[in-house]
Scaffold this active site. Sequence first.
Site, PDB file in Angstrom:
ATOM      1  N   GLU A 279      -3.398   6.232   8.878  1.00 17.41           N
ATOM      2  CA  GLU A 279      -2.764   5.131   8.131  1.00 17.41           C
ATOM      3  C   GLU A 279      -3.821   4.124   7.670  1.00 17.41           C
ATOM      4  O   GLU A 279      -3.712   3.547   6.589  1.00 17.41           O
ATOM      5  CB  GLU A 279      -1.710   4.418   8.991  1.00 17.41           C
ATOM      6  CG  GLU A 279      -0.523   5.279   9.363  1.00 17.41           C
ATOM      7  CD  GLU A 279       0.205   5.877   8.168  1.00 17.41           C
ATOM      8  OE1 GLU A 279       0.326   5.204   7.143  1.00 17.41           O
ATOM      9  OE2 GLU A 279       0.640   7.039   8.271  1.00 17.41           O
ATOM     10  N   TRP A 282      -5.131   5.473   4.608  1.00 11.64           N
ATOM     11  CA  TRP A 282      -4.247   5.233   3.443  1.00 11.64           C
ATOM     12  C   TRP A 282      -4.584   3.882   2.823  1.00 11.64           C
ATOM     13  O   TRP A 282      -4.639   3.728   1.608  1.00 11.64           O
ATOM     14  CB  TRP A 282      -2.766   5.195   3.866  1.00 11.64           C
ATOM     15  CG  TRP A 282      -2.033   6.490   3.730  1.00 11.64           C
ATOM     16  CD1 TRP A 282      -1.548   7.239   4.749  1.00 11.64           C
ATOM     17  CD2 TRP A 282      -1.680   7.180   2.519  1.00 11.64           C
ATOM     18  NE1 TRP A 282      -0.914   8.356   4.245  1.00 11.64           N
ATOM     19  CE2 TRP A 282      -0.974   8.337   2.888  1.00 11.64           C
ATOM     20  CE3 TRP A 282      -1.892   6.933   1.152  1.00 11.64           C
ATOM     21  CZ2 TRP A 282      -0.476   9.249   1.953  1.00 11.64           C
ATOM     22  CZ3 TRP A 282      -1.405   7.840   0.215  1.00 11.64           C
ATOM     23  CH2 TRP A 282      -0.712   8.978   0.614  1.00 11.64           C
ATOM     24  N   TRP A 310      12.028   2.234 -18.845  1.00 11.40           N
ATOM     25  CA  TRP A 310      12.640   1.656 -17.632  1.00 11.40           C
ATOM     26  C   TRP A 310      13.723   0.654 -18.014  1.00 11.40           C
ATOM     27  O   TRP A 310      13.731   0.088 -19.108  1.00 11.40           O
ATOM     28  CB  TRP A 310      11.567   0.950 -16.790  1.00 11.40           C
ATOM     29  CG  TRP A 310      10.519   1.836 -16.210  1.00 11.40           C
ATOM     30  CD1 TRP A 310       9.233   1.980 -16.629  1.00 11.40           C
ATOM     31  CD2 TRP A 310      10.654   2.716 -15.081  1.00 11.40           C
ATOM     32  NE1 TRP A 310       8.551   2.880 -15.837  1.00 11.40           N
ATOM     33  CE2 TRP A 310       9.410   3.354 -14.882  1.00 11.40           C
ATOM     34  CE3 TRP A 310      11.708   3.042 -14.219  1.00 11.40           C
ATOM     35  CZ2 TRP A 310       9.173   4.280 -13.860  1.00 11.40           C
ATOM     36  CZ3 TRP A 310      11.477   3.963 -13.197  1.00 11.40           C
ATOM     37  CH2 TRP A 310      10.230   4.569 -13.032  1.00 11.40           C
ATOM     38  N   ASN A 345       7.707   0.120   6.955  1.00 16.45           N
ATOM     39  CA  ASN A 345       7.237   1.019   5.894  1.00 16.45           C
ATOM     40  C   ASN A 345       8.316   1.991   5.404  1.00 16.45           C
ATOM     41  O   ASN A 345       8.475   2.201   4.202  1.00 16.45           O
ATOM     42  CB  ASN A 345       6.014   1.808   6.387  1.00 16.45           C
ATOM     43  CG  ASN A 345       5.499   2.758   5.334  1.00 16.45           C
ATOM     44  OD1 ASN A 345       5.120   2.344   4.243  1.00 16.45           O
ATOM     45  ND2 ASN A 345       5.512   4.052   5.629  1.00 16.45           N
ATOM     46  N   TRP A 363       9.210  -0.318 -11.933  1.00 20.10           N
ATOM     47  CA  TRP A 363       8.581  -0.510 -10.619  1.00 20.10           C
ATOM     48  C   TRP A 363       7.755  -1.789 -10.577  1.00 20.10           C
ATOM     49  O   TRP A 363       7.574  -2.381  -9.512  1.00 20.10           O
ATOM     50  CB  TRP A 363       7.736   0.713 -10.246  1.00 20.10           C
ATOM     51  CG  TRP A 363       6.667   1.060 -11.247  1.00 20.10           C
ATOM     52  CD1 TRP A 363       6.788   1.900 -12.302  1.00 20.10           C
ATOM     53  CD2 TRP A 363       5.322   0.554 -11.296  1.00 20.10           C
ATOM     54  NE1 TRP A 363       5.615   1.959 -13.008  1.00 20.10           N
ATOM     55  CE2 TRP A 363       4.691   1.149 -12.409  1.00 20.10           C
ATOM     56  CE3 TRP A 363       4.586  -0.320 -10.516  1.00 20.10           C
ATOM     57  CZ2 TRP A 363       3.365   0.884 -12.761  1.00 20.10           C
ATOM     58  CZ3 TRP A 363       3.267  -0.588 -10.851  1.00 20.10           C
ATOM     59  CH2 TRP A 363       2.667   0.010 -11.969  1.00 20.10           C
ATOM     60  N   TRP A 386       4.316   1.295  -4.483  1.00 21.46           N
ATOM     61  CA  TRP A 386       5.313   1.269  -5.565  1.00 21.46           C
ATOM     62  C   TRP A 386       5.147   2.452  -6.504  1.00 21.46           C
ATOM     63  O   TRP A 386       6.128   3.083  -6.901  1.00 21.46           O
ATOM     64  CB  TRP A 386       5.259  -0.067  -6.326  1.00 21.46           C
ATOM     65  CG  TRP A 386       6.139  -1.044  -5.636  1.00 21.46           C
ATOM     66  CD1 TRP A 386       5.758  -1.978  -4.709  1.00 21.46           C
ATOM     67  CD2 TRP A 386       7.573  -1.128  -5.721  1.00 21.46           C
ATOM     68  NE1 TRP A 386       6.862  -2.640  -4.234  1.00 21.46           N
ATOM     69  CE2 TRP A 386       7.987  -2.144  -4.846  1.00 21.46           C
ATOM     70  CE3 TRP A 386       8.537  -0.453  -6.462  1.00 21.46           C
ATOM     71  CZ2 TRP A 386       9.332  -2.494  -4.680  1.00 21.46           C
ATOM     72  CZ3 TRP A 386       9.876  -0.800  -6.300  1.00 21.46           C
ATOM     73  CH2 TRP A 386      10.264  -1.805  -5.419  1.00 21.46           C
TER      74      TRP A 386
HETATM   75  C1  LIG Z   1       6.646  -0.033  -1.759  1.00 19.74           C
HETATM   76  C2  LIG Z   1       5.585  -0.307  -0.704  1.00 19.74           C
HETATM   77  C3  LIG Z   1       4.883  -1.495  -0.732  1.00 19.74           C
HETATM   78  C4  LIG Z   1       3.894  -1.754   0.222  1.00 19.74           C
HETATM   79  N1  LIG Z   1       3.207  -2.943   0.176  1.00 19.74           N
HETATM   80  C5  LIG Z   1       2.237  -3.195   1.078  1.00 19.74           C
HETATM   81  C6  LIG Z   1       1.519  -4.404   1.038  1.00 19.74           C
HETATM   82  O1  LIG Z   1       1.714  -5.260   0.168  1.00 19.74           O
HETATM   83  N2  LIG Z   1       0.582  -4.620   2.018  1.00 19.74           N
HETATM   84  C7  LIG Z   1       0.320  -3.697   2.991  1.00 19.74           C
HETATM   85  O2  LIG Z   1      -0.536  -3.961   3.861  1.00 19.74           O
HETATM   86  N3  LIG Z   1       0.974  -2.532   3.026  1.00 19.74           N
HETATM   87  C8  LIG Z   1       1.927  -2.256   2.110  1.00 19.74           C
HETATM   88  N4  LIG Z   1       2.620  -1.075   2.187  1.00 19.74           N
HETATM   89  C9  LIG Z   1       2.234  -0.083   3.195  1.00 19.74           C
HETATM   90  C10 LIG Z   1       2.979  -0.165   4.538  1.00 19.74           C
HETATM   91  O3  LIG Z   1       4.353  -0.266   4.322  1.00 19.74           O
HETATM   92  C11 LIG Z   1       2.518  -1.333   5.408  1.00 19.74           C
HETATM   93  O4  LIG Z   1       1.118  -1.323   5.517  1.00 19.74           O
HETATM   94  C12 LIG Z   1       3.115  -1.231   6.811  1.00 19.74           C
HETATM   95  O5  LIG Z   1       4.510  -1.255   6.741  1.00 19.74           O
HETATM   96  C13 LIG Z   1       2.615  -2.392   7.640  1.00 19.74           C
HETATM   97  O6  LIG Z   1       3.228  -2.398   8.911  1.00 19.74           O
HETATM   98  P1  LIG Z   1       2.371  -2.100  10.212  1.00 19.74           P
HETATM   99  O7  LIG Z   1       1.186  -2.984  10.261  1.00 19.74           O
HETATM  100  O8  LIG Z   1       3.312  -2.138  11.354  1.00 19.74           O
HETATM  101  O9  LIG Z   1       1.890  -0.629   9.931  1.00 19.74           O
HETATM  102  P2  LIG Z   1       1.442   0.536  10.916  1.00 19.74           P
HETATM  103  O10 LIG Z   1       2.403   1.652  10.698  1.00 19.74           O
HETATM  104  O11 LIG Z   1       1.251   0.062  12.281  1.00 19.74           O
HETATM  105  O12 LIG Z   1       0.062   1.014  10.269  1.00 19.74           O
HETATM  106  C14 LIG Z   1      -1.198   0.440  10.626  1.00 19.74           C
HETATM  107  C15 LIG Z   1      -1.901  -0.080   9.403  1.00 19.74           C
HETATM  108  O13 LIG Z   1      -2.195   0.988   8.502  1.00 19.74           O
HETATM  109  C16 LIG Z   1      -2.068   0.526   7.159  1.00 19.74           C
HETATM  110  N5  LIG Z   1      -0.987   1.290   6.513  1.00 19.74           N
HETATM  111  C17 LIG Z   1       0.075   1.868   7.097  1.00 19.74           C
HETATM  112  N6  LIG Z   1       0.826   2.513   6.186  1.00 19.74           N
HETATM  113  C18 LIG Z   1       0.223   2.322   4.999  1.00 19.74           C
HETATM  114  C19 LIG Z   1       0.523   2.734   3.667  1.00 19.74           C
HETATM  115  N7  LIG Z   1       1.580   3.493   3.378  1.00 19.74           N
HETATM  116  N8  LIG Z   1      -0.299   2.325   2.674  1.00 19.74           N
HETATM  117  C20 LIG Z   1      -1.383   1.563   2.935  1.00 19.74           C
HETATM  118  N9  LIG Z   1      -1.723   1.153   4.181  1.00 19.74           N
HETATM  119  C21 LIG Z   1      -0.925   1.536   5.195  1.00 19.74           C
HETATM  120  C22 LIG Z   1      -1.711  -0.953   7.223  1.00 19.74           C
HETATM  121  O14 LIG Z   1      -2.888  -1.684   7.121  1.00 19.74           O
HETATM  122  C23 LIG Z   1      -1.086  -1.073   8.604  1.00 19.74           C
HETATM  123  O15 LIG Z   1      -1.165  -2.368   9.148  1.00 19.74           O
HETATM  124  C24 LIG Z   1       3.610  -0.790   1.223  1.00 19.74           C
HETATM  125  C25 LIG Z   1       4.340   0.405   1.247  1.00 19.74           C
HETATM  126  C26 LIG Z   1       5.320   0.641   0.296  1.00 19.74           C
HETATM  127  C27 LIG Z   1       6.092   1.927   0.355  1.00 19.74           C
END
Ligand SMILES: Cc1cc2nc3c(=O)[nH]c(=O)nc-3n(C[C@H](O)[C@H](O)[C@H](O)COP(=O)(O)OP(=O)(O)OC[C@H]3O[C@@H](n4cnc5c(N)ncnc54)[C@H](O)[C@@H]3O)c2cc1C
Length: 475
Positions: A279, A282, A310, A345, A363, A386
């Site tokens: 993650e 990602w 759109w 997420n 979007w 997005w």
């Molecule tokens: C439509 C959409 C918009 C999003 N907008 C943002 C945003 O503005 N800022 C943001 O930090 N993340 C965003 N994310 C990614 C993800 O949803 C969040 O990083 C995550 O929910 C943060 O919660 P957590 O720290 O508990 O994540 P955990 O699941 O604990 O993951 C650990 C870390 O990994 C990174 N990570 C995890 N999943 C993703 C992912 N899919 N993409 C990129 N990094 C990821 C984050 O830094 C996160 O803190 C978005 C995802 C979607 C689908």
Amino acid sequence: MSKNYARVIHWFRRDLRLTDNTALHAASQAAGEVVPVYVVSSWKGLHAWTGPARQEFLAGCLDSLEKNIATAGGRLIFRRGGAVEELERLIRETGAEAIFYNKDPDPFGQKVEADLEARGRALGVEVRGFKDVVLHERDEVLTGAAKPYRVFTPYRRNWESLPKPPVLPAVTHLVSTVDHLPSEPCPSSATWGLPASGCILPEAGERAARQRMKQALSHVIPHYAETRNTPLGSTTSRLSPDLRMGTLSVRELYHRVVALMAETDHAAIRKSCQTYVSELAWREFYMQLLWHFPEVLEHEFDAQWRGLPWNYDDEALQRWKDGLTGFPIVDAGMRELRETGQMHNRVRMITAMFLTKDLRIDWRLGEQYFMQSLIDGEIASNNGGWQWSAGTGADAAPYFRIQNPWSQTKSYDPKGDYIRRWVPELKNAPTAMLLEPPASGSLFKPNREYPEPMVNHAGERERTLEFFKRHRAAR
Ligand SMILES: Cc1cc2nc3c(=O)[nH]c(=O)nc-3n(C[C@H](O)[C@H](O)[C@H](O)COP(=O)(O)OP(=O)(O)OC[C@H]3O[C@@H](n4cnc5c(N)ncnc54)[C@H](O)[C@@H]3O)c2cc1C
């Protein structure tokens, strides 16, 4: 140790911590005195990409940083205005020989860096940017043909194989002899002319971030592979706001997860740690995409989908924002976002797909609303998420993969606990009503306050498939 400079300015940006801070550590090693500064942006009122919750959280992080710097013997200077002009003024006031900062991954921050470097050259002051926000930046992870990756899995494999930078010691001692310097007060959301968000926010600052990291390492990350798709409870680390503000270093987080993996014999814990590390990859995948393809902020990454017609239905958009779509899982997510500035997420994916695939709303409107609402609002990850959801991005879910909000509920919130937590009108609704669309002709009225589904998912799914196919055929 001999010092190269008498005085260096450390320009704080999204690195609001003293522990494992690359540029700050370098400045403290290289200079007799470090002048820490934060330049508060001067916009007022509504901002397309920012809103009250994140600014409130930011203000809390700055307040905590100011105190931590004072404890270390320094003084954080606040200035308000354009970064280049304010830093130039500070150079003149302090006679500093250099400015150190950690580089920003987004194009807006990079533009300011380029301007600052040009200004520094003109003034004969060294301006040094450091890698800090990521483990690997722009050109470190490239394909065999030295091109940026467009697909995540090969990017991740390469990213994982590279040696990672080590963790640096905390800066515990700062010298300040320029106590006379003018400084603005630490900002609050009122500084930007914003109303109070009304959100229940997590505690801000480096100490709180470190506590969250410790909690995640002991209680969440060991089970992450199993729990991470469950939207209610401590199922993910919730560290994204700390990574966003830099109250936590991604290096330290990475190395601690790897250490946890190394010290266990449990295959399930190792798998969870690996999943967690991917993650973090990602996050950097999306940052490198934005570095290499900044046009994603304007256009669909996949050029075949540019110009899709759109929808711009304001009323439908508002119902989505208000959590009144009549799709319980979507509404729960949108209300969680409004009340906390955060959203799990899995639910971000569900709500984003609903907007783009069930309502076919652009979007970019959802992207903007998330940026205004999320305390972890981060341009690269948000755009990537997005575009993924819209089916237009790099490594995109193909346009025809359309998540069904009802099946998603059955898979990830089968008892409706998350829905009931955020949609009080549905507190007493039977679980079956939260998991299935209403049977044809019947009314879905668990109680009078909650609306019927605003669209029929099955019908919209067909229309969306047509929408994409027609656009492709017309090209
Ligand atoms: C439509 C959409 C918009 C999003 N907008 C943002 C945003 O503005 N800022 C943001 O930090 N993340 C965003 N994310 C990614 C993800 O949803 C969040 O990083 C995550 O929910 C943060 O919660 P957590 O720290 O508990 O994540 P955990 O699941 O604990 O993951 C650990 C870390 O990994 C990174 N990570 C995890 N999943 C993703 C992912 N899919 N993409 C990129 N990094 C990821 C984050 O830094 C996160 O803190 C978005 C995802 C979607 C689908």
